[in-house]
Write an enzyme that holds these catalytic residues in place. Structure first.
Site, PDB file in Angstrom:
ATOM      1  N   ASP A 277     -17.077 -10.774  -2.203  1.00 22.02           N
ATOM      2  CA  ASP A 277     -17.893  -9.778  -2.910  1.00 22.02           C
ATOM      3  C   ASP A 277     -17.502  -9.636  -4.375  1.00 22.02           C
ATOM      4  OD1 ASP A 277     -15.726  -8.718  -1.145  1.00 22.02           O
ATOM      5  OD2 ASP A 277     -15.926  -6.992  -2.455  1.00 22.02           O
TER       6      ASP A 277
ATOM      7  N   GLU B  11      -9.834 -13.988  -2.657  1.00 19.21           N
ATOM      8  CA  GLU B  11     -10.553 -13.358  -1.556  1.00 19.21           C
ATOM      9  C   GLU B  11     -10.700 -14.337  -0.397  1.00 19.21           C
ATOM     10  OE1 GLU B  11     -13.814 -10.307  -3.145  1.00 19.21           O
ATOM     11  OE2 GLU B  11     -14.242 -12.357  -3.786  1.00 19.21           O
TER      12      GLU B  11
ATOM     13  N   SER C 151       1.262  -9.755   0.060  1.00 18.14           N
ATOM     14  CA  SER C 151       0.933  -8.324   0.005  1.00 18.14           C
ATOM     15  C   SER C 151       1.325  -7.536   1.243  1.00 18.14           C
ATOM     16  CB  SER C 151      -0.555  -8.158  -0.282  1.00 18.14           C
ATOM     17  OG  SER C 151      -1.333  -8.925   0.608  1.00 18.14           O
TER      18      SER C 151
ATOM     19  N   LYS D 111       0.817  -1.217   0.000  1.00 17.84           N
ATOM     20  CA  LYS D 111       0.000   0.000   0.000  1.00 17.84           C
ATOM     21  C   LYS D 111       0.848   1.264   0.000  1.00 17.84           C
ATOM     22  CE  LYS D 111      -4.564  -1.367   0.884  1.00 17.84           C
ATOM     23  NZ  LYS D 111      -4.504  -2.649   1.621  1.00 17.84           N
TER      24      LYS D 111
HETATM   25  C1  LIG Z   1      -5.226  -3.698   1.372  1.00 16.53           C
HETATM   26  C2  LIG Z   1      -4.602  -5.014   1.369  1.00 16.53           C
HETATM   27  C3  LIG Z   1      -5.007  -6.009   0.461  1.00 16.53           C
HETATM   28  C4  LIG Z   1      -6.148  -5.813  -0.510  1.00 16.53           C
HETATM   29  O1  LIG Z   1      -5.873  -4.774  -1.420  1.00 16.53           O
HETATM   30  P1  LIG Z   1      -7.058  -4.143  -2.287  1.00 16.53           P
HETATM   31  O2  LIG Z   1      -6.392  -3.134  -3.138  1.00 16.53           O
HETATM   32  O3  LIG Z   1      -8.037  -3.542  -1.333  1.00 16.53           O
HETATM   33  O4  LIG Z   1      -7.676  -5.244  -3.035  1.00 16.53           O
HETATM   34  C5  LIG Z   1      -4.328  -7.213   0.462  1.00 16.53           C
HETATM   35  N1  LIG Z   1      -3.335  -7.459   1.327  1.00 16.53           N
HETATM   36  C6  LIG Z   1      -2.923  -6.537   2.221  1.00 16.53           C
HETATM   37  C7  LIG Z   1      -1.804  -6.897   3.141  1.00 16.53           C
HETATM   38  C8  LIG Z   1      -3.534  -5.284   2.269  1.00 16.53           C
HETATM   39  O5  LIG Z   1      -3.120  -4.384   3.157  1.00 16.53           O
END
Ligand SMILES: *Cc1c(COP(=O)(O)O)cnc(C)c1O
Length: 328
Positions: free
Chosen positions: A214, A208, A308, A57
């Site tokens: 969703d 998901e 992520s 992010k």
């Molecule tokens: C926000 C986040 C996601 C999902 O990202 P989106 O852009 O909302 O689909 C996945 N993994 C982590 C660690 C996140 O912080």
């Protein structure tokens, strides 16, 4: 399909990569013989758990903040988030000297809340089951002239998130399949833009939590389906619906969305700690859990897996990894 204002393209991902270069980490791509042997695939893990502020992010947040006008930079920004976006906005804001206000759910993990405050973000709490965070954000934006940078529904955020996949494919070459953790779809849409441009023919699959499918439901229905706020240990993917913008990109570029149960996330977390010596938060394990648990066939393929994020309370991590009394 209705036209949606400002859908980002791969050119925007390239521009984002230039804008954040040197400030966002070029995270490593990790491999594991054990993971490859167990799945029969060649897995390339893009370790965004090692990104600044602990998740991908930071890429979108920094890209969005660096794209602001000078006036907007002075007034500041407001956002709403369950954690990692908040932390990233607060951190990027501090690096760039831009004031930040974060609207956060009261039940957000303690580590994420503390980190957001530690980075200098002004935190406002709300109840995620009864209050509308977007309305709170809009009101603050009007009252104080703040620019809204939402966690996924923003072209600069989507473009920034796509830079992780751009780096991954540039480093390891074309992929047969790319697995991406999926909440509101900012990461998935940005990743799909990069994959389409750099590895044509690569299947892009969003993953998901089982309780919060969703986007899977929306794809099946051909329109955005809103579900009750899901309950899952994947606290970064508890979105009730994609946005018009992310859904349009996902419909166009994503092959499929699959789900994994929370137990699969725990298994993946354990694998990363035991075998690869890395901490991946539950949400960050979604894509890997799909490869490990068979939700997507991976055998014989070159597969990119986005890890992520890595922000999980040490105490929570310990309890996830400790077998519960009464279970074998
Ligand atoms: C926000 C986040 C996601 C999902 O990202 P989106 O852009 O909302 O689909 C996945 N993994 C982590 C660690 C996140 O912080």
């Amino acid at each position: 399909m209705a036209e949606i204002a400002s859908l980002p393209t791969y050119a925007d991902v390239e521009a984002a990569a230039r804008r954040i270069e040197g400030a966002a980490h070029r995270t490593p791509v990790l491999t594991s013989r054990t993971a490859d042997e167990r799945t029969g695939a060649r897995l390339f893990f893009k370790a965004e758990n090692l990104q600044r502020a602990g998740a991908f992010k930071f890429r979108g947040a920094l890209n969005a903040i660096r794209s602001l006008s000078p006036e907007q930079r002075t007034r500041g920004v407001v956002t709403f988030s369950s954690g990692n976006h908040a932390q990233s906005i607060a951190y990027a804001g501090r690096l760039e000297g831009v004031p930040t206000v974060i609207v956060m759910p009261k039940d957000a993990p303690a580590l994420k809340m503390a980190a957001t405050k530690g980075y200098g973000g002004e935190v406002l709490l709300y109840d995620r089951y009864t209050e509308d965070r977007e309305a709170i954000g809009r009101r603050l934006s009007e009252e104080r002239g703040l620019a809204i940078i939402p966690p996924f529904d923003h072209p600069d955020v989507i473009a920034g998130q796509g830079t992780a996949t751009k780096e991954l494919i540039e480093e390891v070459g074309p992929l047969d399949l790319l697995l991406v953790c999926l909440g509101g779809g900012g990461l998935l849409s940005g990743s799909a833009l990069a994959a389409e441009a750099l590895s044509p023919g690569c299947r892009v699959v969003g993953v998901e939590p089982e309780a919060g499918n969703d986007v899977q439901q929306s794809l099946a229905a051909g329109r955005i389906v809103t579900i009750p706020v899901p309950k899952s240990i994947a606290d970064g993917a508890l979105t009730p619906a994609p946005s018009a913008r992310t859904f349009a990109l996902i419909q166009r570029l994503v092959s499929e969305v699959v789900t994994v149960p929370d137990a699969g996330l725990v298994e993946a977390m354990r694998f990363f700690v035991e075998r690869m010596k890395i901490v991946v938060e539950p949400t960050g394990c979604l894509a890997a859990a799909a490869a490990f648990g068979g939700a997507v066939p991976v055998s014989g393929r070159r597969v990119g897996v986005i890890l992520s994020g890595g922000n999980v309370d040490p105490a929570a991590l310990a309890s996830f990894l400790t077998p519960k009394a009464g279970t074998p």
